[in-house]
Design a protein around this motif. Structure first.
Motif, PDB file in Angstrom:
ATOM      1  N   LYS A 183      72.474  -8.907  -6.576  1.00  0.00           N
ATOM      2  CA  LYS A 183      70.993  -9.191  -6.343  1.00  0.00           C
ATOM      3  C   LYS A 183      70.288  -8.108  -5.609  1.00  0.00           C
ATOM      4  CE  LYS A 183      67.810 -12.724  -5.266  1.00  0.00           C
ATOM      5  NZ  LYS A 183      67.289 -14.102  -5.834  1.00  0.00           N
ATOM      6  N   TRP A 184      70.757  -7.696  -4.484  1.00  0.00           N
ATOM      7  CA  TRP A 184      70.238  -6.654  -3.715  1.00  0.00           C
ATOM      8  C   TRP A 184      70.078  -5.298  -4.480  1.00  0.00           C
ATOM      9  CZ3 TRP A 184      66.376  -6.748  -0.499  1.00  0.00           C
ATOM     10  CH2 TRP A 184      66.361  -5.554   0.203  1.00  0.00           C
ATOM     11  N   LEU A 185      71.212  -4.869  -5.240  1.00  0.00           N
ATOM     12  CA  LEU A 185      71.190  -3.870  -5.889  1.00  0.00           C
ATOM     13  C   LEU A 185      69.962  -3.733  -7.204  1.00  0.00           C
ATOM     14  CD1 LEU A 185      74.919  -3.158  -6.532  1.00  0.00           C
ATOM     15  CD2 LEU A 185      73.428  -1.556  -5.305  1.00  0.00           C
ATOM     16  N   LYS A 186      69.875  -5.148  -7.593  1.00  0.00           N
ATOM     17  CA  LYS A 186      68.648  -5.229  -8.569  1.00  0.00           C
ATOM     18  C   LYS A 186      67.450  -4.903  -7.934  1.00  0.00           C
ATOM     19  CE  LYS A 186      70.787  -8.197 -11.988  1.00  0.00           C
ATOM     20  NZ  LYS A 186      70.584  -9.508 -12.781  1.00  0.00           N
ATOM     21  N   THR A 187      67.267  -5.449  -6.711  1.00  0.00           N
ATOM     22  CA  THR A 187      65.904  -5.459  -6.019  1.00  0.00           C
ATOM     23  C   THR A 187      65.545  -3.858  -5.548  1.00  0.00           C
ATOM     24  OG1 THR A 187      66.317  -7.525  -4.769  1.00  0.00           O
ATOM     25  CG2 THR A 187      64.925  -6.026  -3.494  1.00  0.00           C
ATOM     26  N   LEU A 188      66.686  -3.121  -5.305  1.00  0.00           N
ATOM     27  CA  LEU A 188      66.486  -1.629  -5.073  1.00  0.00           C
ATOM     28  C   LEU A 188      66.063  -0.922  -6.251  1.00  0.00           C
ATOM     29  CD1 LEU A 188      69.662  -0.784  -2.705  1.00  0.00           C
ATOM     30  CD2 LEU A 188      67.084  -1.082  -2.082  1.00  0.00           C
ATOM     31  N   LEU A 189      66.695  -1.324  -7.400  1.00  0.00           N
ATOM     32  CA  LEU A 189      66.295  -0.682  -8.687  1.00  0.00           C
ATOM     33  C   LEU A 189      64.883  -1.036  -8.962  1.00  0.00           C
ATOM     34  CD1 LEU A 189      70.012  -1.067 -10.427  1.00  0.00           C
ATOM     35  CD2 LEU A 189      68.765   1.179 -10.046  1.00  0.00           C
ATOM     36  N   LEU A 190      64.517  -2.327  -8.852  1.00  0.00           N
ATOM     37  CA  LEU A 190      63.105  -2.746  -9.138  1.00  0.00           C
ATOM     38  C   LEU A 190      62.128  -1.975  -8.180  1.00  0.00           C
ATOM     39  CD1 LEU A 190      63.721  -6.470  -9.785  1.00  0.00           C
ATOM     40  CD2 LEU A 190      63.187  -4.735 -11.551  1.00  0.00           C
ATOM     41  N   GLN A 191      62.624  -1.692  -6.935  1.00  0.00           N
ATOM     42  CA  GLN A 191      61.693  -0.897  -6.205  1.00  0.00           C
ATOM     43  C   GLN A 191      61.492   0.424  -6.639  1.00  0.00           C
ATOM     44  OE1 GLN A 191      63.277   0.708  -2.703  1.00  0.00           O
ATOM     45  NE2 GLN A 191      61.126   0.534  -1.557  1.00  0.00           N
ATOM     46  N   GLY A 192      62.487   1.255  -7.118  1.00  0.00           N
ATOM     47  CA  GLY A 192      62.442   2.408  -7.728  1.00  0.00           C
ATOM     48  C   GLY A 192      61.809   2.564  -8.986  1.00  0.00           C
ATOM     49  N   LYS A 193      61.917   1.475  -9.823  1.00  0.00           N
ATOM     50  CA  LYS A 193      61.204   1.403 -11.192  1.00  0.00           C
ATOM     51  C   LYS A 193      59.612   1.069 -10.784  1.00  0.00           C
ATOM     52  CE  LYS A 193      61.019  -1.349 -15.450  1.00  0.00           C
ATOM     53  NZ  LYS A 193      61.632  -2.506 -15.983  1.00  0.00           N
ATOM     54  N   SER A 194      59.231   0.426  -9.726  1.00  0.00           N
ATOM     55  CA  SER A 194      57.858   0.242  -9.610  1.00  0.00           C
ATOM     56  C   SER A 194      57.151   1.435  -8.906  1.00  0.00           C
ATOM     57  CB  SER A 194      57.696  -0.926  -8.657  1.00  0.00           C
ATOM     58  OG  SER A 194      58.030  -1.051  -7.528  1.00  0.00           O
ATOM     59  N   ILE A 195      57.896   2.208  -8.267  1.00  0.00           N
ATOM     60  CA  ILE A 195      57.282   3.496  -7.466  1.00  0.00           C
ATOM     61  C   ILE A 195      57.189   4.498  -8.645  1.00  0.00           C
ATOM     62  CG2 ILE A 195      58.240   5.532  -6.209  1.00  0.00           C
ATOM     63  CD1 ILE A 195      59.560   3.443  -4.383  1.00  0.00           C
ATOM     64  N   ALA A 196      58.242   4.655  -9.398  1.00  0.00           N
ATOM     65  CA  ALA A 196      57.943   5.581 -10.559  1.00  0.00           C
ATOM     66  C   ALA A 196      56.911   5.295 -11.513  1.00  0.00           C
ATOM     67  CB  ALA A 196      59.370   5.763 -11.529  1.00  0.00           C
ATOM     68  N   MET A 197      56.828   4.089 -11.757  1.00  0.00           N
ATOM     69  CA  MET A 197      55.765   3.489 -12.674  1.00  0.00           C
ATOM     70  C   MET A 197      54.185   3.903 -11.958  1.00  0.00           C
ATOM     71  SD  MET A 197      56.917   0.050 -14.405  1.00  0.00           S
ATOM     72  CE  MET A 197      57.443   0.198 -15.985  1.00  0.00           C
ATOM     73  N   THR A 198      54.257   3.422 -10.699  1.00  0.00           N
ATOM     74  CA  THR A 198      53.042   3.699  -9.865  1.00  0.00           C
ATOM     75  C   THR A 198      52.566   5.346  -9.994  1.00  0.00           C
ATOM     76  OG1 THR A 198      53.237   1.812  -8.310  1.00  0.00           O
ATOM     77  CG2 THR A 198      51.773   3.612  -7.571  1.00  0.00           C
ATOM     78  N   SER A 199      53.565   6.037  -9.913  1.00  0.00           N
ATOM     79  CA  SER A 199      53.179   7.330  -9.922  1.00  0.00           C
ATOM     80  C   SER A 199      53.028   8.080 -10.952  1.00  0.00           C
ATOM     81  CB  SER A 199      54.590   8.361  -9.660  1.00  0.00           C
ATOM     82  OG  SER A 199      54.631   9.841  -9.903  1.00  0.00           O
ATOM     83  N   ASP A 200      53.360   7.660 -12.350  1.00  0.00           N
ATOM     84  CA  ASP A 200      52.768   7.724 -13.637  1.00  0.00           C
ATOM     85  C   ASP A 200      51.501   7.009 -13.901  1.00  0.00           C
ATOM     86  OD1 ASP A 200      54.916   9.225 -14.308  1.00  0.00           O
ATOM     87  OD2 ASP A 200      55.722   7.816 -16.188  1.00  0.00           O
ATOM     88  N   ILE A 201      51.328   6.016 -13.179  1.00  0.00           N
ATOM     89  CA  ILE A 201      49.806   5.457 -13.368  1.00  0.00           C
ATOM     90  C   ILE A 201      48.792   6.398 -12.873  1.00  0.00           C
ATOM     91  CG2 ILE A 201      48.249   3.614 -12.568  1.00  0.00           C
ATOM     92  CD1 ILE A 201      50.719   1.755 -13.147  1.00  0.00           C
ATOM     93  N   ASP A 202      49.129   6.841 -11.547  1.00  0.00           N
ATOM     94  CA  ASP A 202      48.319   7.775 -11.009  1.00  0.00           C
ATOM     95  C   ASP A 202      48.214   9.198 -11.629  1.00  0.00           C
ATOM     96  OD1 ASP A 202      48.087   5.966  -8.807  1.00  0.00           O
ATOM     97  OD2 ASP A 202      49.558   7.097  -7.364  1.00  0.00           O
ATOM     98  N   ALA A 203      49.276   9.487 -12.186  1.00  0.00           N
ATOM     99  CA  ALA A 203      48.900  10.802 -13.003  1.00  0.00           C
ATOM    100  C   ALA A 203      48.290  10.558 -14.274  1.00  0.00           C
ATOM    101  CB  ALA A 203      50.513  11.383 -13.327  1.00  0.00           C
ATOM    102  N   LEU A 204      48.453   9.503 -14.933  1.00  0.00           N
ATOM    103  CA  LEU A 204      47.599   9.365 -16.061  1.00  0.00           C
ATOM    104  C   LEU A 204      46.069   9.089 -15.529  1.00  0.00           C
ATOM    105  CD1 LEU A 204      49.777   6.597 -17.914  1.00  0.00           C
ATOM    106  CD2 LEU A 204      49.106   8.680 -18.814  1.00  0.00           C
ATOM    107  N   LYS A 205      45.793   8.559 -14.727  1.00  0.00           N
ATOM    108  CA  LYS A 205      44.556   8.527 -14.262  1.00  0.00           C
ATOM    109  C   LYS A 205      43.752   9.739 -13.945  1.00  0.00           C
ATOM    110  CE  LYS A 205      44.929   4.060 -11.861  1.00  0.00           C
ATOM    111  NZ  LYS A 205      44.866   3.463 -10.218  1.00  0.00           N
ATOM    112  N   THR A 206      44.667  10.849 -13.293  1.00  0.00           N
ATOM    113  CA  THR A 206      44.053  12.114 -13.017  1.00  0.00           C
ATOM    114  C   THR A 206      44.017  12.929 -14.194  1.00  0.00           C
ATOM    115  OG1 THR A 206      46.053  12.937 -12.428  1.00  0.00           O
ATOM    116  CG2 THR A 206      44.691  12.129 -10.644  1.00  0.00           C
ATOM    117  N   SER A 207      44.693  12.573 -15.165  1.00  0.00           N
ATOM    118  CA  SER A 207      44.866  13.361 -16.397  1.00  0.00           C
ATOM    119  C   SER A 207      43.972  12.764 -17.368  1.00  0.00           C
ATOM    120  CB  SER A 207      46.439  13.624 -17.153  1.00  0.00           C
ATOM    121  OG  SER A 207      46.646  12.377 -17.695  1.00  0.00           O
ATOM    122  N   MET A 208      43.126  12.060 -17.143  1.00  0.00           N
ATOM    123  CA  MET A 208      42.396  10.967 -17.932  1.00  0.00           C
ATOM    124  C   MET A 208      42.994  10.559 -19.156  1.00  0.00           C
ATOM    125  SD  MET A 208      39.374  11.418 -16.638  1.00  0.00           S
ATOM    126  CE  MET A 208      38.500  12.331 -15.428  1.00  0.00           C
ATOM    127  N   GLY A 209      44.274   9.663 -18.745  1.00  0.00           N
ATOM    128  CA  GLY A 209      45.050   9.217 -19.996  1.00  0.00           C
ATOM    129  C   GLY A 209      44.151   7.644 -20.320  1.00  0.00           C
TER     130      GLY A 209
END
Length: 193
Positions: free
Chosen positions: A72-98
């Motif tokens: 359960k804790w490993l899944k939690t860590l993986l989901l944290q990494g997933k949400s961080i990577a997705m947030t980074s892509d969302i920010d990149a898409l916003k600045t690139s006029m995605g």
């Protein structure tokens, strides 16, 4: 999900993951541990009907609980990494006029991952308390604390069929728990292994 017919056709994919694990990448290392411990948990469950002693069965169930907590804790860590990577892509898409639709879809997926992450975080204190109790009482298997590199050495000893099944499970979980950024592959700042 990534699919492959046999280990030969999968060598490139598997070797790429092994290199990430050997380099100490958190997501891939945590995922390897999760898959390994999930298989161990199943083996514990399968052993219960063959146990004659109720005490052995009870002890095994405590070990099962400790393994479940770690999963359960490993899944939690993986989901944290997933949400961080997705947030980074969302920010990149916003600045690139995605495209707004692409951003909204990614936000929705990120929010789902975050919700599951927060559920896991709320269990942190309980998990850590139980793990300490299981360790103190000798109901904690050493496999729980193995490093990804140690697990990798064990996986390398599997038969070809076992390796194929293991890596298929690994890639199935990767599709659910790891998001590969379209803009960067560096996920620094995550919680440790």
């Amino acid at each position: 999900m990534k699919k492959f017919e046999n280990l030969e056709s999968a060598d490139g994919m598997i070797n790429a993951e092994i290199q990430k694990i050997e380099a100490g990448n958190r997501n891939e290392s945590n995922l390897l541990k999760l898959v390994f411990l999930t298989e161990f948990k199943k083996a514990l469950e399968n052993s219960w009907p063959r146990m004659n002693s109720s005490r052995d069965k009870e002890d095994s169930q405590y070990v099962w609980r400790a393994v479940s907590n770690e999963i359960k804790w490993l899944k939690t860590l993986l989901l944290q990494g997933k949400s961080i990577a997705m947030t980074s892509d969302i920010d990149a898409l916003k600045t690139s006029m995605g495209g707004n639709q692409q951003i909204e879809e990614l936000k929705f997926q990120r929010d789902m991952a975050k919700a599951d992450y927060y559920k896991g975080v709320t269990d942190y204190d309980r998990i850590m308390k139980e793990q300490a109790e299981f360790k103190r009482d000798g109901l904690y298997d050493a496999k729980i604390e193995m490093s990804a590199k140690e697990i990798l050495e064990i996986v390398k000893t599997f038969s070809e069929e076992e390796k194929l099944a293991f890596w298929l499970e690994y890639f199935a979980n990767a599709d659910q728990l790891i998001y590969v950024s379209q803009f960067e592959t560096n996920n620094k700042g995550q919680m440790g292994e």
